[in-house]
Design a protein around this motif. Structure first.
Motif, mmCIF file in Angstrom:
data_model
loop_
_atom_site.group_PDB
_atom_site.id
_atom_site.type_symbol
_atom_site.label_atom_id
_atom_site.label_comp_id
_atom_site.label_asym_id
_atom_site.label_seq_id
_atom_site.Cartn_x
_atom_site.Cartn_y
_atom_site.Cartn_z
ATOM 1 N N PRO A 45 0.787 -1.245 0.000
ATOM 2 C CA PRO A 45 0.000 0.000 0.000
ATOM 3 C C PRO A 45 0.819 1.295 0.000
ATOM 4 N N GLY A 46 1.796 1.416 0.900
ATOM 5 C CA GLY A 46 2.583 2.649 0.965
ATOM 6 C C GLY A 46 3.424 2.867 -0.283
ATOM 7 N N CYS A 47 4.035 1.810 -0.768
ATOM 8 C CA CYS A 47 4.890 1.917 -1.956
ATOM 9 C C CYS A 47 4.063 2.219 -3.198
ATOM 10 N N THR A 48 2.850 1.682 -3.250
ATOM 11 C CA THR A 48 1.953 1.974 -4.373
ATOM 12 C C THR A 48 1.560 3.444 -4.348
ATOM 13 N N LYS A 49 1.213 3.954 -3.169
ATOM 14 C CA LYS A 49 0.836 5.370 -3.034
ATOM 15 C C LYS A 49 1.982 6.264 -3.499
ATOM 16 N N GLN A 50 3.186 5.948 -3.029
ATOM 17 C CA GLN A 50 4.350 6.759 -3.382
ATOM 18 C C GLN A 50 4.626 6.704 -4.888
ATOM 19 N N ALA A 51 4.587 5.510 -5.482
ATOM 20 C CA ALA A 51 4.847 5.361 -6.916
ATOM 21 C C ALA A 51 3.781 6.079 -7.738
ATOM 22 N N ASP A 53 2.036 8.689 -6.758
ATOM 23 C CA ASP A 53 2.291 10.130 -6.600
ATOM 24 C C ASP A 53 3.415 10.581 -7.535
ATOM 25 N N PHE A 54 4.492 9.796 -7.612
ATOM 26 C CA PHE A 54 5.590 10.157 -8.520
ATOM 27 C C PHE A 54 5.099 10.125 -9.971
ATOM 28 N N SER A 55 4.324 9.111 -10.331
ATOM 29 C CA SER A 55 3.808 9.018 -11.705
ATOM 30 C C SER A 55 2.939 10.217 -12.050
ATOM 31 N N GLU A 56 2.064 10.604 -11.107
ATOM 32 C CA GLU A 56 1.179 11.747 -11.351
ATOM 33 C C GLU A 56 1.965 13.046 -11.486
ATOM 34 N N SER A 57 3.120 13.138 -10.846
ATOM 35 C CA SER A 57 3.956 14.338 -10.904
ATOM 36 C C SER A 57 5.012 14.283 -11.992
ATOM 37 N N LEU A 58 5.103 13.145 -12.689
ATOM 38 C CA LEU A 58 6.233 12.930 -13.585
ATOM 39 C C LEU A 58 6.350 13.978 -14.689
ATOM 40 N N ASN A 59 5.248 14.319 -15.338
ATOM 41 C CA ASN A 59 5.334 15.304 -16.427
ATOM 42 C C ASN A 59 5.866 16.641 -15.937
ATOM 43 N N SER A 60 5.383 17.099 -14.787
ATOM 44 C CA SER A 60 5.863 18.392 -14.290
ATOM 45 C C SER A 60 7.301 18.279 -13.782
ATOM 46 N N LEU A 61 7.669 17.134 -13.184
ATOM 47 C CA LEU A 61 9.060 16.953 -12.759
ATOM 48 C C LEU A 61 9.984 16.931 -13.969
ATOM 49 N N LYS A 62 9.579 16.199 -15.015
ATOM 50 C CA LYS A 62 10.393 16.168 -16.243
ATOM 51 C C LYS A 62 10.472 17.560 -16.857
ATOM 52 N N GLY A 63 9.355 18.281 -16.810
ATOM 53 C CA GLY A 63 9.338 19.652 -17.330
ATOM 54 C C GLY A 63 10.316 20.556 -16.594
ATOM 55 N N ALA A 64 10.556 20.243 -15.309
ATOM 56 C CA ALA A 64 11.513 21.009 -14.507
ATOM 57 C C ALA A 64 12.926 20.430 -14.621
ATOM 58 N N GLY A 65 13.089 19.410 -15.490
ATOM 59 C CA GLY A 65 14.421 18.869 -15.758
ATOM 60 C C GLY A 65 14.813 17.654 -14.937
#
Length: 159
Positions: A45-51, A53-65
């Motif tokens: 459960p915790g690792c799924t939540k974290q992964a 969250d990272f997936s949902e933020s990935l485009n903006s994180l990639k956009g920030a380099g």
């Protein structure tokens, strides 16, 4: 046990296999910022939540380099199931030997239900374009971690 990494330290280089069976080498990503995070086990459960969250933020994180690499001791086949089940978009890497976990001091003693055990320490590292540690966070919480990391990096919320 390896000493914990601190800002300014050189990130230990590694080559690990991803969920598709391809090798990923950290030093090949020089010139880009990289977030490497270590988590205990895919599909919990915790690792799924974290992964997620990272997936949902990935485009903006990639956009920030930033590139994002999630590392666990799971076999590549389990990581592939994890990716498919939760529609994950980040790179998942297998470190079955725990050598990379140990080189980042992301494996060691921790408290679990009041007992001291050896295990994966949920940890996140931000590595700059030159391969130096910019941020080292140990024993992070799975829930809310990505939002906190975004704040620590000065990135706007996902909105």
């Amino acid at each position: 046990m390896t000493d914990r990494l601190s800002p300014g330290d050189t990130a230990p280089d590694f080559t690990l296999t991803n969920d598709a069976g391809d090798e990923v080498t950290l030093s090949d990503l020089r010139g880009r910022k990289v977030i490497v995070y270590f988590y205990p086990a895919a599909m919990t459960p915790g690792c799924t939540k974290q992964a997620c969250d990272f997936s949902e933020s990935l485009n903006s994180l990639k956009g920030a380099g930033y590139e994002v690499l999630g590392v666990s001791k799971d076999k590549p086949a389990k990581l592939a199931k994890f990716r498919e089940r939760d529609q994950l978009t980040l790179t998942l890497l297998s470190d079955e030997s725990l050598d990379v976990h140990k080189s980042f001091a992301a494996y060691g003693e921790k408290k679990l239900y009041g007992k001291t055990v050896e295990g994966v320490l949920r940890s996140t590292f931000v590595i700059d374009e030159d391969g130096k540690i910019e941020l080292a966070q140990y024993n992070v919480k799975a829930t809310g971690h990505v939002a906190k990391l975004r704040r620590d990096l000065g990135l706007a919320s996902n909105g």
